[in-house]
Design a protein around this motif. Structure first.
Motif, PDB file in Angstrom:
ATOM      1  N   ALA B  38       0.854  -1.183   0.000  1.00  0.00           N
ATOM      2  CA  ALA B  38       0.000   0.000   0.000  1.00  0.00           C
ATOM      3  C   ALA B  38       0.888   1.230   0.000  1.00  0.00           C
ATOM      4  CB  ALA B  38      -0.903  -0.002   1.222  1.00  0.00           C
ATOM      5  N   ILE B  39       0.594   2.178  -0.878  1.00  0.00           N
ATOM      6  CA  ILE B  39       1.286   3.466  -0.842  1.00  0.00           C
ATOM      7  C   ILE B  39       0.304   4.455  -0.231  1.00  0.00           C
ATOM      8  CG2 ILE B  39       2.297   5.328  -2.215  1.00  0.00           C
ATOM      9  CD1 ILE B  39       3.258   3.178  -4.180  1.00  0.00           C
ATOM     10  N   ILE B  40       0.681   5.017   0.879  1.00  0.00           N
ATOM     11  CA  ILE B  40      -0.252   5.834   1.651  1.00  0.00           C
ATOM     12  C   ILE B  40       0.290   7.253   1.737  1.00  0.00           C
ATOM     13  CG2 ILE B  40      -1.609   5.885   3.799  1.00  0.00           C
ATOM     14  CD1 ILE B  40      -0.262   3.091   4.368  1.00  0.00           C
ATOM     15  N   GLY B  41      -0.629   8.170   1.834  1.00  0.00           N
ATOM     16  CA  GLY B  41      -0.215   9.553   2.007  1.00  0.00           C
ATOM     17  C   GLY B  41      -1.425  10.453   1.837  1.00  0.00           C
ATOM     18  N   SER B  42      -1.375  11.640   2.499  1.00  0.00           N
ATOM     19  CA  SER B  42      -2.495  12.569   2.340  1.00  0.00           C
ATOM     20  C   SER B  42      -2.383  13.245   0.988  1.00  0.00           C
ATOM     21  CB  SER B  42      -2.445  13.598   3.466  1.00  0.00           C
ATOM     22  OG  SER B  42      -1.175  14.204   3.460  1.00  0.00           O
ATOM     23  N   SER B  43      -3.391  14.041   0.638  1.00  0.00           N
ATOM     24  CA  SER B  43      -3.335  14.702  -0.667  1.00  0.00           C
ATOM     25  C   SER B  43      -2.212  15.723  -0.643  1.00  0.00           C
ATOM     26  CB  SER B  43      -4.677  15.341  -0.984  1.00  0.00           C
ATOM     27  OG  SER B  43      -4.752  16.636  -0.477  1.00  0.00           O
ATOM     28  N   GLY B  44      -1.455  15.807  -1.739  1.00  0.00           N
ATOM     29  CA  GLY B  44      -0.306  16.692  -1.781  1.00  0.00           C
ATOM     30  C   GLY B  44       0.965  16.029  -1.293  1.00  0.00           C
ATOM     31  N   GLU B 203      -7.891   1.233   6.643  1.00  0.00           N
ATOM     32  CA  GLU B 203      -8.415  -0.139   6.695  1.00  0.00           C
ATOM     33  C   GLU B 203      -7.851  -0.966   5.535  1.00  0.00           C
ATOM     34  OE1 GLU B 203     -12.550  -2.607   6.529  1.00  0.00           O
ATOM     35  OE2 GLU B 203     -12.709  -0.443   6.869  1.00  0.00           O
ATOM     36  N   VAL B 204      -7.799  -0.331   4.373  1.00  0.00           N
ATOM     37  CA  VAL B 204      -7.230  -1.001   3.193  1.00  0.00           C
ATOM     38  C   VAL B 204      -5.743  -1.229   3.402  1.00  0.00           C
ATOM     39  CG1 VAL B 204      -6.690  -0.713   0.741  1.00  0.00           C
ATOM     40  CG2 VAL B 204      -8.974  -0.132   1.590  1.00  0.00           C
ATOM     41  N   ALA B 205      -5.053  -0.183   3.900  1.00  0.00           N
ATOM     42  CA  ALA B 205      -3.602  -0.251   4.058  1.00  0.00           C
ATOM     43  C   ALA B 205      -3.202  -1.354   5.032  1.00  0.00           C
ATOM     44  CB  ALA B 205      -3.057   1.101   4.537  1.00  0.00           C
ATOM     45  N   GLU B 206      -3.990  -1.499   6.091  1.00  0.00           N
ATOM     46  CA  GLU B 206      -3.654  -2.493   7.110  1.00  0.00           C
ATOM     47  C   GLU B 206      -3.724  -3.917   6.573  1.00  0.00           C
ATOM     48  OE1 GLU B 206      -6.324  -1.540  10.241  1.00  0.00           O
ATOM     49  OE2 GLU B 206      -5.150   0.203  10.878  1.00  0.00           O
ATOM     50  N   GLN B 207      -4.462  -4.127   5.492  1.00  0.00           N
ATOM     51  CA  GLN B 207      -4.584  -5.468   4.938  1.00  0.00           C
ATOM     52  C   GLN B 207      -3.405  -5.842   4.034  1.00  0.00           C
ATOM     53  OE1 GLN B 207      -8.426  -6.381   3.259  1.00  0.00           O
ATOM     54  NE2 GLN B 207      -9.352  -4.752   4.500  1.00  0.00           N
ATOM     55  N   CYS B 208      -2.549  -4.848   3.752  1.00  0.00           N
ATOM     56  CA  CYS B 208      -1.428  -5.131   2.859  1.00  0.00           C
ATOM     57  C   CYS B 208      -0.222  -5.604   3.671  1.00  0.00           C
ATOM     58  CB  CYS B 208      -1.068  -3.884   2.064  1.00  0.00           C
ATOM     59  SG  CYS B 208      -2.435  -3.359   1.014  1.00  0.00           S
ATOM     60  N   SER B 209       0.694  -6.296   3.004  1.00  0.00           N
ATOM     61  CA  SER B 209       1.835  -6.851   3.728  1.00  0.00           C
ATOM     62  C   SER B 209       2.917  -5.814   3.969  1.00  0.00           C
ATOM     63  CB  SER B 209       2.409  -8.032   2.946  1.00  0.00           C
ATOM     64  OG  SER B 209       2.768  -7.613   1.654  1.00  0.00           O
ATOM     65  N   ARG B 210       2.784  -4.653   3.297  1.00  0.00           N
ATOM     66  CA  ARG B 210       3.811  -3.629   3.440  1.00  0.00           C
ATOM     67  C   ARG B 210       3.178  -2.266   3.179  1.00  0.00           C
ATOM     68  NH1 ARG B 210       8.750  -3.312  -0.827  1.00  0.00           N
ATOM     69  NH2 ARG B 210       9.715  -1.368  -0.108  1.00  0.00           N
ATOM     70  N   ASN B 211       3.553  -1.281   3.939  1.00  0.00           N
ATOM     71  CA  ASN B 211       3.048   0.078   3.764  1.00  0.00           C
ATOM     72  C   ASN B 211       4.198   1.034   3.484  1.00  0.00           C
ATOM     73  OD1 ASN B 211       0.523  -0.862   4.308  1.00  0.00           O
ATOM     74  ND2 ASN B 211       0.229   0.278   6.221  1.00  0.00           N
ATOM     75  N   ILE B 212       4.038   1.813   2.428  1.00  0.00           N
ATOM     76  CA  ILE B 212       5.005   2.882   2.159  1.00  0.00           C
ATOM     77  C   ILE B 212       4.256   4.197   2.370  1.00  0.00           C
ATOM     78  CG2 ILE B 212       6.407   4.015   0.382  1.00  0.00           C
ATOM     79  CD1 ILE B 212       6.813   1.215  -0.864  1.00  0.00           C
ATOM     80  N   VAL B 213       4.736   5.002   3.313  1.00  0.00           N
ATOM     81  CA  VAL B 213       4.035   6.242   3.641  1.00  0.00           C
ATOM     82  C   VAL B 213       4.811   7.424   3.072  1.00  0.00           C
ATOM     83  CG1 VAL B 213       3.005   7.624   5.482  1.00  0.00           C
ATOM     84  CG2 VAL B 213       3.241   5.139   5.761  1.00  0.00           C
ATOM     85  N   ASP B 222       8.479   3.008   5.797  1.00  0.00           N
ATOM     86  CA  ASP B 222       8.366   1.861   4.905  1.00  0.00           C
ATOM     87  C   ASP B 222       8.424   0.623   5.779  1.00  0.00           C
ATOM     88  OD1 ASP B 222       8.521  -0.099   3.007  1.00  0.00           O
ATOM     89  OD2 ASP B 222      10.172   0.819   1.855  1.00  0.00           O
ATOM     90  N   LYS B 223       7.261   0.039   6.072  1.00  0.00           N
ATOM     91  CA  LYS B 223       7.250  -1.039   7.063  1.00  0.00           C
ATOM     92  C   LYS B 223       6.518  -2.271   6.536  1.00  0.00           C
ATOM     93  CE  LYS B 223       3.007   0.655   9.196  1.00  0.00           C
ATOM     94  NZ  LYS B 223       2.318   1.289  10.306  1.00  0.00           N
ATOM     95  N   GLN B 224       7.087  -3.437   6.938  1.00  0.00           N
ATOM     96  CA  GLN B 224       6.400  -4.701   6.723  1.00  0.00           C
ATOM     97  C   GLN B 224       5.390  -4.841   7.849  1.00  0.00           C
ATOM     98  OE1 GLN B 224       7.128  -6.846   4.205  1.00  0.00           O
ATOM     99  NE2 GLN B 224       8.783  -5.571   3.393  1.00  0.00           N
ATOM    100  N   ILE B 225       4.169  -5.290   7.525  1.00  0.00           N
ATOM    101  CA  ILE B 225       3.203  -5.502   8.602  1.00  0.00           C
ATOM    102  C   ILE B 225       2.589  -6.885   8.492  1.00  0.00           C
ATOM    103  CG2 ILE B 225       2.616  -3.098   9.042  1.00  0.00           C
ATOM    104  CD1 ILE B 225       0.150  -3.521   7.246  1.00  0.00           C
ATOM    105  N   GLN B 226       2.103  -7.340   9.635  1.00  0.00           N
ATOM    106  CA  GLN B 226       1.405  -8.616   9.649  1.00  0.00           C
ATOM    107  C   GLN B 226       0.020  -8.365   9.061  1.00  0.00           C
ATOM    108  OE1 GLN B 226       3.268 -11.201  10.656  1.00  0.00           O
ATOM    109  NE2 GLN B 226       1.626 -12.421   9.777  1.00  0.00           N
ATOM    110  N   ALA B 227      -0.191  -8.843   7.861  1.00  0.00           N
ATOM    111  CA  ALA B 227      -1.466  -8.574   7.200  1.00  0.00           C
ATOM    112  C   ALA B 227      -2.624  -9.146   7.994  1.00  0.00           C
ATOM    113  CB  ALA B 227      -1.461  -9.177   5.801  1.00  0.00           C
ATOM    114  N   GLN B 228      -3.669  -8.288   8.126  1.00  0.00           N
ATOM    115  CA  GLN B 228      -4.838  -8.743   8.870  1.00  0.00           C
ATOM    116  C   GLN B 228      -5.936  -9.077   7.874  1.00  0.00           C
ATOM    117  OE1 GLN B 228      -5.610  -5.238  11.106  1.00  0.00           O
ATOM    118  NE2 GLN B 228      -3.895  -5.564  12.514  1.00  0.00           N
ATOM    119  N   MET B 229      -6.259 -10.316   7.816  1.00  0.00           N
ATOM    120  CA  MET B 229      -7.374 -10.701   6.950  1.00  0.00           C
ATOM    121  C   MET B 229      -8.667 -10.274   7.632  1.00  0.00           C
ATOM    122  SD  MET B 229      -6.149 -12.279   4.287  1.00  0.00           S
ATOM    123  CE  MET B 229      -7.190 -13.540   3.626  1.00  0.00           C
TER     124      MET B 229
END
Lengths: 410, 230
Positions: B38-44, B203-213, B222-229
């Protein structure tokens, strides 16, 4: 992308905006229809002019008194064209088969209480074959050599004159008065059809001897008609006739002719040129409406490109290259102009058939529009060309859109 | 095994009315095949710009971008179109199906542009993969939002891309349908499809195995996370 798929998409988008597409096509429909119809009419008019001229007698030379001045205007009126000139030509120019003199003038012709103004032509028995103006079968006879040599007061009349004077009555054997002199009607000529500038069916033909001595009181001719033998060189015949005429009239070398020889072929040629010019003029007006139609296509394609900006963005994101989009929108423009072209060709053909149908039931229209394949093909090619030409700019605009802007477009 | 994606020192500078804006400012990361990121970030924050560059819709001002082993950052327009066609499957927030075309025809579009044969067969298989084989003949306006997004995912998958790039894929869907779409993404993840989801939905981001903010054009996390099904 396969051409067929692109075409399918193009036709689908035309079909989705039926009214708009039809209105856009209307310009091309009217343009192509007008080109096809105008070319058909123009060709028909030209053909009928040529046919009329040929009907006046193929291989005909006309010798007129008076020289041809600037621009073909006869500058002087000579009164020295004689029957002997015709005899000399007939004797010395082997290309000439027959000669017919003519003295003509306009007279009031009367039968009982009816009267009409008619051109009276005095000529010999050869007039009928030379001028291709024979007596209608079963409606009397031409006059004879004997009648000519005896200054007989006999007359062959044209069918229009016959109708004017006798209505439904049989004119043969009746007596008409030309300038107060009695003539007996012995024949009626075949219908040739009105030619616009003069009507060969409104005529009275009498022996030239009678015309000269009793009616007109003159001993010179108006015209001398010469029929050239089948297959003979027209130009050579004209030159030989010129030589004989100059000698007959004792014209010194270097002095201008006091007569003129005109060749029907020349007239036919120049009339054909006028006919071609007329066709070109009519068609070019029609072509202008094709261009207007093309501008309509360009306009609607610009609207379409704007409307479908998002679709263009999506297609680019899915891997469409610029040339894929260029060909898609170009084909859409061509599909419009092609459909318009097909409908327009049908309209043009329909107009021609409708006109000819109308002309059949209306005897005052003596020509028929001609239905040829090539104006239809030409109009089709031009329609497609217009689709490509006027579709190019909008299609290029579509192809060059930036995919990010296009995807963001609301 | 090579990276699916490798970006190095990516920058994108816009000139806006005399001012220069650093939409991306030295972004470096890589994504391995089969990851769900998941690539996450606010607008801008620069995430749209990053997505456009990863999607080969835009070129970086400087830096390198390797997609499936090839440096695409200096590709020409036509070559980029080819990369978009073969290597990237787009899923948009508002589906972006083409109107007046059936689901099947929509899924066929990328195959038509790649020029490989058997479009109908491949498209049907892709629709089957997203569970919509029975809706192949329906046009977009005859389908529900969730079904439309499934067709869009089938279209993204049909050319077997290196990455599937989804931009707020649940943004226009209600919660329940959004979950169904995420379930489908998990199934694809299980099939080793590389997924990149651009979102601001946690909620979407938490389901991914990795988040890039991202923030202000830079990666702040840039973190690996335990994906929550779910």
């Amino acid at each position: 992308m396969f051409l067929w798929t692109v075409f399918k998409v193009a036709f689908k988008s035309i079909w989705a905006n039926k009214m708009r597409s039809f209105l856009t096509m209307l310009g091309v429909i009217i343009g192509v229809g007008a080109v096809v119809a105008m070319m058909g009419l123009g060709t028909g008019i030209r053909e009928s002019i040529i046919q009329n001229v040929r009907g006046m007698g193929a291989n005909l030379l006309t010798v007129r008194a008076g020289s041809r001045g600037f621009g073909g205007v006869r500058s002087t009126t000579q009164q020295n064209l004689k029957i002997e000139d015709g005899e000399a030509i007939l004797r010395e120019v082997p290309e000439i088969q027959m000669a017919a003199p003519e003295v003509s003038n306009s007279y009031q012709v009367k039968y009982l209480n009816k009267n009409t103004r008619v051109t009276v032509r005095g000529s010999s028995v050869t007039y009928f074959p030379v001028r291709n103006n024979e007596v209608e079968k079963g409606r009397g006879r031409p006059f004879t050599e004997t009648e000519v040599s005896r200054n007989a007061r006999v007359a062959v009349i044209g069918p229009t004159t016959a109708t004017d004077l006798f209505v439904a009555q049989d004119p043969i054997g009746e007596t008409i008065k030309i300038a107060g002199i009695n003539f007996m009607v012995i024949g009626v000529t075949k219908l040739k059809g009105d030619q616009g500038w003069y009507n060969p069916d409104d005529v009275v033909i009498i022996p030239y001897t009678t015309a000269m001595s009793q009616l007109m009181g003159r001993d010179n001719l108006s015209n001398l008609y010469l029929q050239v033998k089948e297959g003979a060189d027209m130009q050579e015949a004209v030159e030989k006739v010129n030589v004989v005429m100059r000698r007959q009239h004792r014209i010194q070398a270097g002095n201008p002719d006091d007569f003129s020889v005109s060749n029907l072929q020349e007239i036919a040629d120049s009339l054909e040129m006028v006919g071609n010019l007329l066709t070109a003029l009519l068609s070019s007006v029609a072509f202008i409406s094709l261009i207007v139609g093309g501008i309509g296509i360009m306009n609607i394609m610009l609207v379409t490109v704007t409307e479908r900006t998002r679709e263009i963005g999506v297609r680019k994101a899915l891997g469409a290259r610029n040339r894929d989009l260029l060909s898609q929108f170009l084909l859409e423009a061509v599909a419009i102009s092609l459909t318009g072209g097909a409908l327009g060709a049908a309209l043009g053909v329909g107009t021609i058939l409708g006109f000819n149908r109308l002309a059949t039931s209306n005897p005052s229209i003596t020509f028929r529009a001609q239905l040829d394949a090539w104006p239809i093909i030409l109009a089709f090619v031009v329609a497609v060309g217009i689709g490509i030409f006027f579709g190019w700019y909008p299609a290029r605009k579509a192809a060059r859109l930036d995919p990010i802007d296009a995807l963001r477009y609301e | 095994m090579s990276h699916a994606i490798e970006v190095r020192n990516l920058t994108k500078i816009y000139a806006m009315g005399g001012e220069t804006v650093h939409a991306l400012d030295g972004v470096t990361f890589s994504i391995e095949p089969g990851e769900m990121v998941a690539i996450i970030g606010s607008s801008g924050s620069g995430k749209s710009t990053l997505m456009n560059i990863i999607g080969c819709l835009d070129r970086p001002t400087s830096g390198e971008y390797h997609l499936d082993g090839q440096d695409v950052s200096r590709f020409s327009g036509n070559a980029l179109a080819r990369v978009r066609n073969r290597n990237i499957g787009f899923v948009f927030q508002n589906f972006n199906l083409l109107p007046r075309m059936s689901a099947l025809e929509n899924v066929e579009v990328p195959i038509l542009y790649s020029g490989t044969g058997g479009a109908a067969k491949l498209a049907r298989a892709a629709l089957e993969r997203v569970g919509l084989a029975d809706r192949a003949g329906h046009e977009p306006n005859q389908l529900s939002g969730g079904q439309r997004q499934r067709v869009a995912i089938a279209r993204a998958l049909v050319n077997n891309p290196t990455i599937l790039l989804a931009d707020e894929p649940t943004g226009n869907l209600d919660t329940r349908t959004g979950r169904e779409i995420m379930k489908l993404f998990h199934e694809l993840h299980a099939e080793k499809v590389t997924l990149i989801i651009v979102t601001h939905d946690t909620e979407v981001a938490e389901q991914c195995s990795r988040n890039i903010v991202l923030r202000d054009g830079k990666i702040i996390e840039d973190k690996q996370i335990q994906a929550q099904m779910p």
